[in-house]
Design an enzyme around this catalytic site. Structure first.
Site, short mmCIF file in Angstrom:
data_model
loop_
_atom_site.label_atom_id
_atom_site.label_comp_id
_atom_site.label_asym_id
_atom_site.label_seq_id
_atom_site.Cartn_x
_atom_site.Cartn_y
_atom_site.Cartn_z
N TYR A 144 -2.71 -10.24 2.67
CA TYR A 144 -3.65 -9.14 2.40
C TYR A 144 -4.00 -9.10 0.91
CZ TYR A 144 -5.36 -4.24 2.48
OH TYR A 144 -6.11 -3.09 2.37
N GLY A 147 -5.76 -12.26 -0.14
CA GLY A 147 -7.04 -12.31 0.59
C GLY A 147 -8.06 -11.39 -0.07
N ARG A 185 1.64 3.44 8.90
CA ARG A 185 1.50 3.91 7.52
C ARG A 185 2.30 5.20 7.33
NH1 ARG A 185 -4.74 2.48 5.91
NH2 ARG A 185 -5.12 2.41 8.13
N VAL A 186 2.63 5.46 6.09
CA VAL A 186 3.63 6.50 5.85
C VAL A 186 3.14 7.88 6.27
CG1 VAL A 186 3.01 6.91 3.40
CG2 VAL A 186 5.34 7.27 4.18
N GLY A 206 13.36 6.22 -1.29
CA GLY A 206 12.31 7.25 -1.26
C GLY A 206 11.79 7.60 -2.64
#
Ligand code: NAD
Ligand code: UDP
Length: 320
Positions: A144, A147, A185-186, A206
């Site tokens: 990603y 790219g 996703r979070v 975290g």
């Protein structure tokens, strides 16, 4: 009225972009192969005579007539873009070439949805557009990151060689209604976990940070970028500079959903960026734009969306 092509138009951001462009009176051609997009995202547009949907993979050439192109086709979430990494690279690179060739033939303005991932795990904080980034070229995220970096390169090659009117925006983490419930996703993970009173999965300690931009703010900036004078090419960062640790995000989601969920720790994925926050000076100056939705306000709207989705389309949320 313009005829506008939106690749990736049935995805989270693309479907809302199509909606906004139709609202301003344009014709919209949505191109998508439904790799991560959903028909339900565009059902409500199908009756509009100014809306057209083409099932097509952007890695293949495309021939349509249009005035502007927004190139959003590409899976955006790590679990989706890592599912078929070679296809992700092809979508970024061949997709960019095919859309740039179309733009060259039509002399159409073309905007690339790039990403904060071009900065990798950034050593400069907050990230300014002049920073070249810190990307692992062979890591899990490289299909990603590299790219998208190559797509930016291609955009500038065509701009310099063929005088193509290009626009590049670097999008930072964006959330809101129509995020795919299973994309890992979070924001979507934490909200769905909290609504179901399941454990909230924090990867690592975290303490890594992200800056979360609400969808409506992002799309407003993207359209403003397309409408800038021809000499404005970007790249321009678009995001919300408010910076939060992932732990703070988890605590806020628990508070807003009044959830009984507990926080649990899971291993941190490889090459997970430690910090991310956009410097949006350029966007402020060039687009006269800044985000107007703070995290709590945006989360409340997104929570309402997922709450409704769990009740009305539980099968769509399965697997989260
Ligand atoms: P998404 O996964 O919801 O949407 C991507 C869309 O592209 C989907 O509809 C998918 O089916 C389509 N697609 C994928 N490969 C394709 C191909 N080969 N041919 C045709 N269509 C294809 O993701 P999103 O969050 O809406 O992201 C849209 C764009 O914005 C992407 O280019 C992404 O890289 C970029 N972006 C998003 C974020 C974010 O936080 N949401 C951040 C940075 C950049
Ligand atoms: N994350 C997490 N729990 C989850 C999903 C993600 O702690 O259930 C973390 C992830 O490791 C990363 C951050 O949240 O540090 C943002 O992840 P996301 O996949 O949303 O976006 P990206 O990593 O591409 O910024």
């Amino acid at each position: 009225m313009k005829r506008i092509l939106v690749t990736g138009g049935s995805g989270f951001l693309g479907s809302y972009l199509c909606e906004k462009l139709l609202e301003s009176g344009n014709e919209v051609i949505c191109v998508d192969n439904f790799f991560t997009g959903a028909k339900r995202n565009i059902y409500h547009l199908m009756d509009n005579p100014r809306f057209e949907m083409i099932r097509h993979d952007v890695t293949e050439p495309l021939n349509v007539e249009c005035d502007e192109i927004y190139n959003l086709a590409c899976p955006a979430s790590p679990i989706h873009y890592q599912r078929d990494p070679a296809q992700t690279v092809k979508t970024c690179v061949h997709g960019a070439i095919n859309m740039l060739e179309l733009s060259r033939r039509l002399k159409a303005k073309i905007l690339q949805a790039s990403t904060s991932e071009v900065y990798g795990d950034p050593a400069v904080h907050p990230q300014v557009e002049s920073y070249w980034g810190n990307v692992n070229p062979i890591g899990l995220r490289s299909c990603y990151d590299e790219g998208k970096r190559c797509a930016e390169t291609l955009f500038f090659c065509y701009h310099l060689q063929c005088a193509l009117p290009i626009k590049i925006v670097r999008i930072f983490n964006t959330y809101g209604p129509r995020m795919h419930p299973n994309d890992g996703r979070v924001v979507s993970n934490f909200i769905l976990q909290a609504l179901k009173n399941e454990d909230i999965t924090i990867y690592g300690d975290g303490q890594q940070t992200r800056s979360f931009c609400y969808r409506d703010d992002l799309i407003d900036a993207m359209i403003r970028m397309m409408n800038t004078p021809e000499d404005v090419t970007g790249p321009v960062n678009i995001g919300n500079p408010g910076e939060f640790t992932i732990l703070e995000l988890a605590e806020t989601v628990i508070e807003l959903t009044d959830s009984k969920s507990k926080i649990v720790r899971m291993p941190l994925p490889a090459d997970d960026p430690r910090q991310r926050k956009p410097d949006i000076t350029k966007a402020r100056e060039l687009l006269k734009w800044q985000p107007s939705t703070d995290l709590k306000t945006g989360l409340i709207k997104t929570i309402a969306y997922f709450d409704d989705l769990l009740k009305t389309a539980p099968e769509f949320c399965r697997g989260t």
